[in-house]
Design an enzyme around this catalytic site. Sequence first.
Site, PDB file in Angstrom:
ATOM      1  N   LYS A 115       0.867  -1.214   0.123  1.00  0.00           N
ATOM      2  CA  LYS A 115      -0.062  -0.008  -0.080  1.00  0.00           C
ATOM      3  C   LYS A 115       0.842   1.264  -0.052  1.00  0.00           C
ATOM      4  O   LYS A 115       2.011   1.339   0.503  1.00  0.00           O
ATOM      5  CB  LYS A 115      -0.826  -0.088   1.055  1.00  0.00           C
ATOM      6  CG  LYS A 115      -1.989  -1.096   1.239  1.00  0.00           C
ATOM      7  CD  LYS A 115      -3.246  -0.731   2.096  1.00  0.00           C
ATOM      8  CE  LYS A 115      -4.252  -1.908   2.021  1.00  0.00           C
ATOM      9  NZ  LYS A 115      -5.316  -1.738   3.282  1.00  0.00           N
TER      10      LYS A 115
ATOM     11  N   ARG B 184      -3.387 -10.230   5.601  1.00  0.00           N
ATOM     12  CA  ARG B 184      -4.194 -10.276   4.216  1.00  0.00           C
ATOM     13  C   ARG B 184      -2.915  -9.762   3.135  1.00  0.00           C
ATOM     14  O   ARG B 184      -2.795  -8.384   3.337  1.00  0.00           O
ATOM     15  CB  ARG B 184      -5.332  -9.564   4.239  1.00  0.00           C
ATOM     16  CG  ARG B 184      -6.141  -9.351   2.686  1.00  0.00           C
ATOM     17  CD  ARG B 184      -7.382  -8.322   2.747  1.00  0.00           C
ATOM     18  NE  ARG B 184      -8.063  -8.578   1.623  1.00  0.00           N
ATOM     19  CZ  ARG B 184      -7.935  -7.772   0.556  1.00  0.00           C
ATOM     20  NH1 ARG B 184      -6.844  -6.831   0.876  1.00  0.00           N
ATOM     21  NH2 ARG B 184      -8.322  -7.537  -0.394  1.00  0.00           N
TER      22      ARG B 184
END
Length: 284
Positions: free
Chosen positions: A231, A265
């Site tokens: 991210k 995740r």
Amino acid sequence: MPEKNFFEPRQSINVKGKLIDLSKPKVMGILNITPDSFYSNSRTISIEEALKKTEQFLNEGATFVDIGGYSSRPGAKDVETEEEISRLVPVIEALVKAFPEIIISVDTFRAKVAEETILAGAHLINDIAAGDMDKLMFETVARLQVPYIMMHMQGTPQTMQQNPVYENILLEVVDYLAKKITELRALKVHDIIIDPGFGFGKTIAHNYELLNQMQELKIFQLPVLVGFSRKGMIHKVLKTTAAESLNGTSVLNTIALQKGAGILRVHDVKEAVECVELVAQLWG
């Protein structure tokens, strides 16, 4: 050395009668059935490719495969409900047929998508909006009696990064999750997993402040899922790209494990499993 860790309390979820023990953290592989997810290497455009990626995830040690048909990256285009269903259901059916023991999580904020994908063979619902974008979601999950992952997000995928503001991010996230847990418990939803929502309606500073205090989420005595994988909170700090953010992802996953994460995740399963195994050695 952190205080005696979060691996110790036994935490489990019931997946169609099978107890999944999260006292030692597990890894969830990301399978995006989308043309526009933020990390281009995660985009999967055919059932054949989905089967190949899933086989790799399972071989590398993934416990869960999280499949999504709606990109939640900042500013992502909206996708109609029926289009989301048509992307997901054939892939889920193929995965269940090919890998009968697979545990599939569906990344959706829509109750109808949740119901159709569970009927197709999925096992958990992973809702980035915690019911805020579809008021039927909580009652649907309660009726289906499946584990429910709920995430904190300020705004929607289209608006969440437009100047998010908090007075105290930890307290606001905790308050939000507490209210949602109360609602779900009243509906007899038994298996709840919480996700603090890194990268969703939060600045880089918010993300790191929340990570620094993440151990405080133990107050809920529920499994915690985290999703840092590749991210912006990594590559914007390092001035690199999502493609160059695997090492940074592993660093943040390691910190999160030490602070109580129960599920990682990720796009890269092998490296996340290695994080779990190495951190586990700290506790003996």
